[in-house]
Design a protein around this motif. Structure first.
Motif: not given
Length: 229
Positions: A27-54
């Protein structure tokens, strides 16, 4: 670190069987694993930045600048799809693993260590893909995730440990072959990435065919005593 609150399986509590080990609910292992996968997948969008757009003075300028973000978006999509696939594999495996021992807990922890590094290695691939190390760290990251995932499944599906329940011997065997196939493909991706970069991940498209060929070739063929040849 050990805890006196860790429960033991019925056979261990009764003193039956030569292999005494601590067995825990998933129970706890699956909850922890799901949370880590979800956070890692969400953080991927931070690699796409609009700072380079002039400053865009027209729709055409804006479209061109958006187009410059395409490599970053592609890297994000590839990493997200691969993480999602790994999460699906995890979900399917744990449908048949009602309880785990401490070895699986730590194998899962080491797998998650590499999962949380995926946003970082994706960023390195995006920014430094022109360098050999920059374009191989992300494939190597996924190779290590698959290594611990395969190790975890082989440990859980060992007939001696009897941690997998409700799955036929054929299903367990096929899952083992699929794990080995994916691990071999990940190694191939690392090698190809040294030459072509991110397009090397297309090798995973061949996974169904490679797994089928391995099963027909009798790889990891079950033996009568439940082991594999």
């Amino acid at each position: 670190m050990s805890s006196s609150l860790e429960p033991e399986p019925p056979d261990a509590q009764a003193g039956a069987g030569p292999h005494r080990r601590t067995v825990l609910s998933t129970r706890r292992l699956e909850s922890y694993t799901d949370g880590v996968f979800a956070i890692a997948a969400t953080l991927l969008v931070l690699n796409v930045s609009v700072d380079g757009i002039g400053v865009a003075r027209s729709d055409t300028d804006f479209v061109h600048q958006i187009g410059d973000l395409a490599p970053s978006v592609l890297n994000m999509v590839v990493s997200f799809l691969l993480l999602s696939l790994l999460w699906v594999i995890h979900v399917r495996q744990f449908e048949f693993i009602p309880r785990v021992d401490s070895t699986i807990v730590w194998l899962n922890n080491f797998r998650l260590l590499w999962v949380v590094l995926v946003p970082f290695t994706t960023s390195l691939n995006d920014e430094f893909g022109r360098f050999l190390l920059g374009r191989t760290l992300l494939p190597l990251n996924f190779l290590l995730i698959l290594l611990f995932s395969t190790w975890q499944w082989f440990h859980a599906s060992s007939p001696r440990r009897r941690l997998v329940q409700g799955a036929s011997d054929a299903a367990i065997h096929n899952a083992r072959v699929n794990s080995v196939s994916a691990l071999g493909e990940a190694f191939g991706v690392v090698l190809l990435a040294t030459l072509v970069g991110s397009p090397a991940f297309l090798l995973f498209v061949l996974d169904p065919l490679i797994s089928l060929l391995l099963r027909r070739a009798g790889v990891l063929r079950p033996t009568p005593d439940g082991a594999v040849a």
